[in-house]
Design an enzyme around this catalytic site. Structure first.
Site, PDB file in Angstrom:
ATOM      1  CG  HIS A  76      -2.031   0.990   1.145  1.00 42.63           C
ATOM      2  ND1 HIS A  76      -3.255   0.808   1.734  1.00 42.63           N
ATOM      3  CD2 HIS A  76      -2.108   2.210   0.559  1.00 42.63           C
ATOM      4  CE1 HIS A  76      -4.023   1.864   1.523  1.00 42.63           C
ATOM      5  NE2 HIS A  76      -3.326   2.741   0.815  1.00 42.63           N
ATOM      6  CG  HIS A 195     -10.460   3.901   1.358  1.00 46.54           C
ATOM      7  ND1 HIS A 195      -9.373   4.651   1.755  1.00 46.54           N
ATOM      8  CD2 HIS A 195     -11.518   4.407   2.036  1.00 46.54           C
ATOM      9  CE1 HIS A 195      -9.760   5.570   2.632  1.00 46.54           C
ATOM     10  NE2 HIS A 195     -11.066   5.448   2.813  1.00 46.54           N
ATOM     11  CG  ASP A 315      -2.492   4.693   3.397  1.00 50.48           C
ATOM     12  OD1 ASP A 315      -2.274   5.051   2.225  1.00 50.48           O
ATOM     13  OD2 ASP A 315      -3.501   5.048   4.040  1.00 50.48           O
TER      14      ASP A 315
HETATM   15  C1  NCD Z   1      -4.228   8.500   0.894  1.00 42.93           C
HETATM   16  C2  NCD Z   1      -3.597   9.436  -0.159  1.00 42.93           C
HETATM   17  O1  NCD Z   1      -3.259  10.574   0.166  1.00 42.93           O
HETATM   18  O2  NCD Z   1      -3.452   8.991  -1.302  1.00 42.93           O
HETATM   19  N1  NCD Z   1      -4.478   9.281   2.065  1.00 42.93           N
HETATM   20  C3  NCD Z   1      -4.718   8.782   3.303  1.00 42.93           C
HETATM   21  O3  NCD Z   1      -5.036   9.582   4.174  1.00 42.93           O
HETATM   22  N2  NCD Z   1      -4.613   7.518   3.595  1.00 42.93           N
HETATM   23  C4  NCD Z   1      -5.476   7.899   0.324  1.00 42.93           C
HETATM   24  C5  NCD Z   1      -5.973   6.686   1.071  1.00 42.93           C
HETATM   25  O4  NCD Z   1      -5.249   5.703   1.216  1.00 42.93           O
HETATM   26  O5  NCD Z   1      -7.116   6.688   1.526  1.00 42.93           O
HETATM   27 ZN    ZN Z   2      -3.721   4.689   0.745  1.00 39.80          ZN
HETATM   28 ZN    ZN Z   3      -7.382   4.447   1.602  1.00 38.51          ZN
END
Ligand code: NCD
Ligand code: ZN
Ligand code: ZN
Length: 454
Positions: A76, A195, A315
């Site tokens: 991720h 998501h 992420d």
């Molecule tokens: C992610 C992004 O900025 O691409 N942001 C986040 O807060 N996690 C998008 C996502 O993974 O939901």
């Molecule tokens: Zn993300």
């Molecule tokens: Zn996400």
């Protein structure tokens, strides 16, 4: 393989085999335990793992008191290129990955424009081929118009990503029937990551607080979306991977549904384990992320539920400092994670919340297995020589201003965390030595997905 130069008599060039590199005296971390063993790397692969290996002519690396881990795999990551290279690009994202011990990343499709067609997937793969220094794969984003496309692109993508709630970018599938159709149209061998925050629910709570993101996107939004996904997975009888679960209730629901559907998996991000909604109030923009940081009691519940979680992913979501400091309500959500992942998990090991074997399961073995990544995720003969040589002792302070990512902040800035990467090889190539990255843009390769798959 190196070529021997022509001899004095002008004989033809003869390939010679490089005897490779022998890492000796260290301890290999596997999912089943930590074993004293030597590792012989030959070319791009691991040739042998065993005690007292002897390989005449091999370069020798002394790993006494050091741990040998498989390169981490982060399923991720938001690389941002194309569309927002001011936030991150393939070079900086993959340099950040390697600096953090991550040798393979899977890139999300919420670019601008989003990665939702064959042409955009191929454009991204071209950019990755030019810039990437670690190995990589890319997701296709789901839209109302591309049901079934993932099946056609199965040889080029690592999976399909579905956004049930609005987050960074424009991708949104806030319609259960569309979710269900995507599940039915995508072969079981191709992972679908979701998501899971419910768009209607997000709307109900939007603007509840000017300073508390958790109140604007409360746990019920995530729990409701996860329930919808699980219902769709049951109806379609196919697996789904739930991204960044942030509440113990989601983990419990996923675990319960596993009795009825094969292939239900989930990931947790370090920030949802190490930070709380209370911390977020103090952190301002750098504490804003989707799904939000949760109240301390839920964070403790997430730790308790960790044995039921399949993998850890970062992420990694870089934004410019301006986008993080422009006022809480409009600040971008997300922050970089690649360079704090391993130190944070080592902190959990030190605190007795995780074993080293479980760390390797969550960050290498499980991601490779669940995303069918050939040759990845284990220090074992025949696997790619993606290896982290780790000194688990010592501490260093998190200083995002010195990181490889373009993002210039982190909610973990100033934390003192254990461990130091002594060396790192990606497919046998030494990429990190004594804290110095030595990599070439374009040396990363697309992952190979294992087949045939069911
Ligand atoms: C992610 C992004 O900025 O691409 N942001 C986040 O807060 N996690 C998008 C996502 O993974 O939901
Ligand atoms: Zn993300
Ligand atoms: Zn996400």
């Amino acid at each position: 393989m190196p070529i021997r130069p022509a001899g004095p008599l002008g004989t033809a060039l003869t390939p010679v085999s490089d005897p490779g590199t022998l890492i000796h005296g260290g301890s290999v971390v596997t999912t089943r335990g930590v074993l004293r063993a030597d590792v012989h790397m030959l070319g791009e692969r691991i040739a042998a793992v065993g005690t007292d290996l002897s390989v005449p002519g091999a370069a020798s690396v002394d790993a006494t008191d050091l741990l040998i881990l498989p390169g981490l795999i982060d399923v991720h990551v938001h690389v941002r290129e194309p569309g927002a290279s001011e936030k991150e690009d393939w070079q900086t994202a993959t340099r950040a990955a390697l600096a953090g011990g991550v040798t393979t990343i899977l890139d999300m499709p919420n670019n601008d424009p989003p990665t939702v067609s064959a042409a955009r997937v191929r454009q991204k793969l071209t950019l990755a081929a030019q810039g990437a220094a670690c190995d990589y794969g890319v997701y296709l984003g789901a839209t109302a118009d591309n049901v079934g496309l993932a099946a056609e692109l199965a040889g080029e993508i690592v999976g399909l990503k579905i956004y049930l709630g609005s987050t960074t970018g424009s991708l949104l599938t806030d319609d259960w029937s569309l979710l269900y159709r995507h599940l039915c149209a995508t072969p079981a061998s191709l992972p679908i990551a979701v998501h899971a925050e419910d768009e209607q629910c997000l709307r109900a709570f939007a603007g509840s607080s000017p300073v508390d993101h958790n109140r604007n996107r409360p746990p019920v939004c995530a729990e409701l979306a996860t329930a919808h996904v699980l219902a769709a997975a049951r109806a379609a009888q196919r697996g789904v991977h739930i991204a960044h679960v942030s509440t113990p209730a989601e983990v419990m629901a996923i675990a319960a549904a596993r009795r009825q559907v094969l292939g239900l998996t989930c990931e947790v991000c370090p920030h949802h384990l190490f930070l709380t909604a209370e911390d977020a109030l103090r952190l301002g923009g750098w504490g804003k992320v989707n799904p939000p940081l949760r109240p301390g009691a839920l964070v403790e519940g997430l730790w308790q539920a960790l044995p039921l979680v399949d993998l850890v992913a970062t992420d990694h979501a870089p934004h410019t400092s301006a986008q993080k400091h422009c006022g809480y309500a409009v600040a971008a959500a997300g922050f970089p994670g690649l360079e704090s992942l391993l130190p944070l998990l080592l902190l959990a090991v030190r605190d007795g919340r995780l074993t080293l074997s479980r760390l390797v399961e969550l960050t290498a073995a499980a991601p490779a297995r669940l995303f069918h990544l050939a040759g990845k995720g284990s220090v074992a003969p025949g696997y790619d020589a993606d290896i982290v040589l780790l000194d688990p002792t010592g501490e260093s302070v998190v200083r995002p201003e010195r990181w490889q990512t373009k993002a210039r902040g982190s909610p973990f800035a100033g934390w003192s965390l254990p461990g130091r990467i002594v060396r790192l090889w990606r497919r046998g190539e030494l990429c990190l030595d004594a804290g110095e990255l030595q990599v070439t843009a374009g040396s990363g390769r697309p992952v190979r997905r294992e087949g045939p798959l069911s």
